[in-house]
Motif scaffolding. Structure first.
Motif, PDB file in Angstrom:
ATOM      1  N   SER B 322       0.421  -1.087  -0.225  1.00 37.41           N
ATOM      2  CA  SER B 322       0.315  -0.214   0.085  1.00 37.41           C
ATOM      3  C   SER B 322       0.509   0.978  -0.726  1.00 37.41           C
ATOM      4  N   ARG B 323       1.711   1.074   0.577  1.00 36.63           N
ATOM      5  CA  ARG B 323       2.990   2.220   0.415  1.00 36.63           C
ATOM      6  C   ARG B 323       3.339   2.476  -0.996  1.00 36.63           C
ATOM      7  N   ASP B 324       3.092   4.529  -1.186  1.00 33.36           N
ATOM      8  CA  ASP B 324       3.432   5.063  -2.528  1.00 33.36           C
ATOM      9  C   ASP B 324       4.835   4.751  -2.491  1.00 33.36           C
ATOM     10  N   THR B 325       5.467   4.257  -3.737  1.00 37.28           N
ATOM     11  CA  THR B 325       6.832   4.159  -3.397  1.00 37.28           C
ATOM     12  C   THR B 325       7.577   5.006  -4.315  1.00 37.28           C
ATOM     13  N   GLY B 326       5.856   5.524  -5.299  1.00 35.53           N
ATOM     14  CA  GLY B 326       6.291   6.562  -6.240  1.00 35.53           C
ATOM     15  C   GLY B 326       6.863   6.110  -7.548  1.00 35.53           C
ATOM     16  N   GLU B 327       6.831   5.071  -8.027  1.00 35.27           N
ATOM     17  CA  GLU B 327       6.927   4.018  -8.756  1.00 35.27           C
ATOM     18  C   GLU B 327       5.753   4.117 -10.053  1.00 35.27           C
ATOM     19  N   GLU B 328       6.186   3.526 -11.364  1.00 30.25           N
ATOM     20  CA  GLU B 328       4.817   3.663 -11.984  1.00 30.25           C
ATOM     21  C   GLU B 328       4.201   2.279 -11.010  1.00 30.25           C
ATOM     22  N   PRO B 329       2.092   3.374 -11.260  1.00 32.47           N
ATOM     23  CA  PRO B 329       1.237   2.301 -10.970  1.00 32.47           C
ATOM     24  C   PRO B 329       1.607   0.736 -11.640  1.00 32.47           C
ATOM     25  N   GLN B 330       1.585  -0.528 -10.399  1.00 35.34           N
ATOM     26  CA  GLN B 330       1.046  -1.513 -11.734  1.00 35.34           C
ATOM     27  C   GLN B 330       0.211  -2.420 -11.301  1.00 35.34           C
ATOM     28  N   VAL B 331      -0.599  -2.913 -12.470  1.00 38.42           N
ATOM     29  CA  VAL B 331      -1.599  -3.146 -12.358  1.00 38.42           C
ATOM     30  C   VAL B 331      -1.854  -4.636 -13.053  1.00 38.42           C
ATOM     31  N   PHE B 332      -2.410  -4.985 -12.392  1.00 34.96           N
ATOM     32  CA  PHE B 332      -2.661  -6.741 -12.507  1.00 34.96           C
ATOM     33  C   PHE B 332      -2.724  -7.218 -14.285  1.00 34.96           C
ATOM     34  N   GLN B 333      -2.095  -7.954 -14.209  1.00 32.02           N
ATOM     35  CA  GLN B 333      -2.958  -7.969 -15.822  1.00 32.02           C
ATOM     36  C   GLN B 333      -2.518 -10.017 -16.396  1.00 32.02           C
ATOM     37  N   PRO B 334      -2.875 -10.738 -16.782  1.00 33.15           N
ATOM     38  CA  PRO B 334      -3.304 -12.302 -16.915  1.00 33.15           C
ATOM     39  C   PRO B 334      -2.144 -12.532 -17.035  1.00 33.15           C
ATOM     40  N   GLY B 335      -1.419 -13.513 -16.988  1.00 30.17           N
ATOM     41  CA  GLY B 335       0.410 -13.909 -16.820  1.00 30.17           C
ATOM     42  C   GLY B 335       0.599 -14.217 -15.127  1.00 30.17           C
ATOM     43  N   MET B 336      -0.201 -13.249 -14.143  1.00 27.18           N
ATOM     44  CA  MET B 336       1.016 -12.514 -13.629  1.00 27.18           C
ATOM     45  C   MET B 336       0.654 -14.116 -12.691  1.00 27.18           C
ATOM     46  N   ILE B 337       1.409 -14.677 -11.442  1.00 25.90           N
ATOM     47  CA  ILE B 337       1.401 -15.015  -9.920  1.00 25.90           C
ATOM     48  C   ILE B 337       1.423 -14.268  -9.563  1.00 25.90           C
ATOM     49  N   VAL B 338       1.119 -14.608  -8.565  1.00 25.86           N
ATOM     50  CA  VAL B 338       1.091 -12.948  -7.182  1.00 25.86           C
ATOM     51  C   VAL B 338       0.385 -14.144  -6.003  1.00 25.86           C
ATOM     52  N   THR B 339       1.116 -13.443  -4.593  1.00 21.88           N
ATOM     53  CA  THR B 339       0.451 -13.969  -3.358  1.00 21.88           C
ATOM     54  C   THR B 339       0.006 -13.349  -2.909  1.00 21.88           C
ATOM     55  N   LEU B 340      -1.333 -13.622  -2.402  1.00 26.94           N
ATOM     56  CA  LEU B 340      -1.864 -13.095  -1.215  1.00 26.94           C
ATOM     57  C   LEU B 340      -1.892 -13.374  -0.178  1.00 26.94           C
ATOM     58  N   GLU B 355      -2.169 -17.336   3.054  1.00 29.05           N
ATOM     59  CA  GLU B 355      -1.007 -17.348   1.674  1.00 29.05           C
ATOM     60  C   GLU B 355      -1.860 -18.287   1.021  1.00 29.05           C
ATOM     61  N   ASN B 356      -2.158 -17.386   0.007  1.00 24.76           N
ATOM     62  CA  ASN B 356      -2.287 -18.557  -1.450  1.00 24.76           C
ATOM     63  C   ASN B 356      -1.678 -18.338  -2.774  1.00 24.76           C
ATOM     64  N   ASP B 357      -1.437 -18.725  -3.541  1.00 23.20           N
ATOM     65  CA  ASP B 357      -0.646 -18.251  -4.720  1.00 23.20           C
ATOM     66  C   ASP B 357      -1.560 -18.049  -5.686  1.00 23.20           C
ATOM     67  N   VAL B 358      -1.711 -16.791  -6.555  1.00 16.66           N
ATOM     68  CA  VAL B 358      -3.257 -16.503  -7.677  1.00 16.66           C
ATOM     69  C   VAL B 358      -3.295 -16.352  -8.958  1.00 16.66           C
ATOM     70  N   LEU B 359      -3.091 -17.084  -9.870  1.00 20.71           N
ATOM     71  CA  LEU B 359      -2.732 -16.783 -10.897  1.00 20.71           C
ATOM     72  C   LEU B 359      -4.198 -15.597 -11.548  1.00 20.71           C
ATOM     73  N   ILE B 360      -3.290 -14.195 -12.125  1.00 17.59           N
ATOM     74  CA  ILE B 360      -4.587 -13.659 -12.734  1.00 17.59           C
ATOM     75  C   ILE B 360      -4.437 -14.205 -14.054  1.00 17.59           C
ATOM     76  N   THR B 361      -5.726 -14.431 -14.452  1.00 13.01           N
ATOM     77  CA  THR B 361      -6.934 -14.769 -15.783  1.00 13.01           C
ATOM     78  C   THR B 361      -7.112 -14.052 -16.953  1.00 13.01           C
ATOM     79  N   GLU B 362      -7.949 -14.063 -17.761  1.00 16.59           N
ATOM     80  CA  GLU B 362      -8.245 -13.198 -18.642  1.00 16.59           C
ATOM     81  C   GLU B 362      -9.567 -12.514 -17.721  1.00 16.59           C
TER      82      GLU B 362
END
Lengths: 376, 376
Positions: B322-340, B355-362
């Motif tokens: 949640s902290r704003d690092t000043g970098e370009e904001p990242q958006v979820f995209q299909p093909g990402m695999i991200v923990t929650l 914690e689980n691993d989540v594949l972002i799909t179309e």
């Protein structure tokens, strides 16, 4: 360890800072860049940033506040999350609170990445940001190189636990209770914790005959057979109250071919000849050259260094190697604890390595572990 | 993986190099600075330096030649020992042999230490040495962030193995066959290898009720009881052909006090609400803010990020925080695999993390692992 040990170390380091005119020295440990110096100065094991002032004052920003309140000795402990884990934000807070005079020298870790160095320079434009080789990190590395009594005692304990486990492993391989690389590696994980150690200090390298030709087997251990016909290598370290041991045994099983026997005898010869000159006053490089000489006479070449210091890190100064790095030559000194680990590797015949931990004493040395080439 | 995959990745990267006017990009992996990009481009797992040229040519200098000849796909493979493991010596050889024109741009790793950067500049005085943020390393990180089919298949396998082990652990804790932190951690080491994995991708964090209040327990696992009355946390990852899973279960045993029940329900609520917005087009930071909102309404604060990408590294882009690092904001995209992985920690009541691993799909997402809060 007694808190006074940490205070003494910080005070010793402050003397060096005064000589160098450094107002604040920064140390950082995170998952990308481990630095046991924070543990050396405070007892806090990991994930933190430490600021040491020229007055001997230690300010620790720890990611895990709960862990720090239990483990760390520092004059002030702050939660690192308060600064979003940003070393520069933490540094600015500390510089202000501690009243560091402008134009003072602030020394940041030698391995600070160039882009981050530029950020430091920007953020501390009123100060002189120092990032150099042969500076604070080298000084701490020199301090850590010579172990004090408490450190030697802890290393002895790590070595004794490792030795005990090695003896059990030999027995259990002979009796057929440990059959695979995984069996051996997990036996070490379990026994080390039962013996009161934190566990292993690096992933155990257990390589059966089909994989022992690799310097560091990848993956470190697998489901394959261990200790069966041919040459198997077992390289492992035990971590006890922060301090590590490091030993390598080779298990030679069944009738070996002449090439394998020759590798073993060269490794044993290199080990013996080098050990004789692991003693105060001898240059560290001389020992490495001695081993290289044994191998080159045998038309072989060792693809790695002969040894390295052990302590809070499993690889630390001094580094025993023959190549001339252009740095000031290191000499063996009492209180150093250094591995001796000649090895040879051949894609067809497998690998042989023999490694023990050697304490340099006033009179010569004392070998703290008892690895050997085990004939099965 | 098919060699053509590596060639394609090198060719894709060369297109970026051409756009940026970079003649040679340098990647290095050693024990102090791991960089799975070398594995991404060549299949070689570790301890090497890789030079990629603007023509798509890959030159790999590997510390362990035997390992490289077995694992690596590169146009040329050289033993790194030939250059005394010195990146600058290797670079000079490559620049000369490959006929890199003078004044060309050579990009070195972003995390190159400032003193070493100066050495590069000295040694390559005829070239333009580039060391920057948002350069080659960021580009590779972006490429690696979106997994291709072969990578998704390998990650699925890593997740399936982990899931299977988690089910067995729950059973064996209930039946009394796994009693301590060490029992659980070593069970994972053994089962993962039996299932054909390389092993674990990081040291298993198994923390019984007396230690679960630590974010990352230290030591990672010990001889203490696990799964006894109170809250125990188990966080582990399986590595399969280079690709990792990462999951965390909490075992809640016996009657809990109201504070513990409240932590569990907040974590489950944060998990559920965040999962709903793990989908294409949503900003990654929005998910982290959603979880933070749940906790702050409950007068709690999570001391770590909500998730991170997994792949060849266990922590890689995107980072869900949640902290704003000043970098370009990242958006979820299909093909990402991200923990929650929401979590709460309390020195008195212990910790809860899911914690689980989540594949972002179309169409949204697919949860690849099946961790939960287990009631014992």
């Amino acid at each position: 360890m007694k808190n006074s040990v940490y205070k003494k170390r910080r005070a010793d380091f402050a003397t060096w800072m005064a000589r160098e005119g450094i107002a604040v020295a920064v140390f950082e440990d995170n998952e990308h860049r481990r630095d046991p110096s924070i543990q050396y100065f405070t007892g806090h094991p990991c994930d933190a940033i430490l600021f040491l002032s020229i007055t001997g004052y230690g300010i620790l920003c720890a990611w895990d506040e709960n862990l720090a309140s239990k483990e760390a000795d520092a004059d002030i402990i702050l939660p690192y999350t308060r600064f979003s884990l940003n070393p520069i934000l933490a540094g600015k807070y500390v510089a202000e609170k501690a009243g560091v005079p402008v134009h003072s020298k602030i020394e940041i870790p030698e391995n600070t990445a160039y882009p981050q160095f530029l950020e430091y320079v920007d953020a501390f434009s009123d100060f002189d940001v120092v990032c150099r080789k042969s500076g604070a990190d080298t000084e701490v590395s020199s301090m850590r190189m010579i172990k004090d009594e408490s450190e030697i005692a802890l290393t002895r304990q790590a070595c004794a636990i490792a030795d005990g486990i090695a003896v059990s492993i030999e027995k259990k391989i002979r009796s057929g209770h440990l059959k695979t690389e995984t069996d051996v590696a997990l036996f070490i994980e379990k026994e080390s914790r039962l013996a009161g150690a934190e566990g292993t200090s690096f992933s155990t390298l257990a390589a059966g005959p089909s994989r022992s030709h690799m310097i560091h087997s990848y993956p470190p251990f697998g489901a394959g057979d261990f200790g069966v016909k041919g040459l198997s290598i077992l390289d492992f370290g035990i971590k006890y109250k922060g301090y590590t041991s490091d030993m390598t045994l080779t298990f030679a099983s069944g009738e070996l071919d002449p090439a394998q026997e020759r590798m073993i005898s060269l490794v044993e010869k290199a080990y013996g000849e080098a050990l004789e000159i692991y003693k105060p006053g001898v240059s560290v490089r001389e020992a490495a050259l001695k081993a290289d000489g044994v191998f080159s006479k045998g038309k072989k070449k060792m693809p790695h260094g002969l040894g390295h210091g052990i302590g809070l890190a499993v690889h630390e100064a001094p580094f025993v190697r023959s190549r001339d790095t252009g740095e000031e030559p290191q000499v063996f000194q009492p209180g150093m604890i250094v591995t001796l680990e000649p090895g040879l590797y051949d894609a067809r015949h497998g690998g042989v390595r023999l490694e023990n931990d050697v304490l340099i004493t006033e009179g010569g040395n004392e070998v703290l572990t008892h690895s050997k080439i085990v004939r099965l």
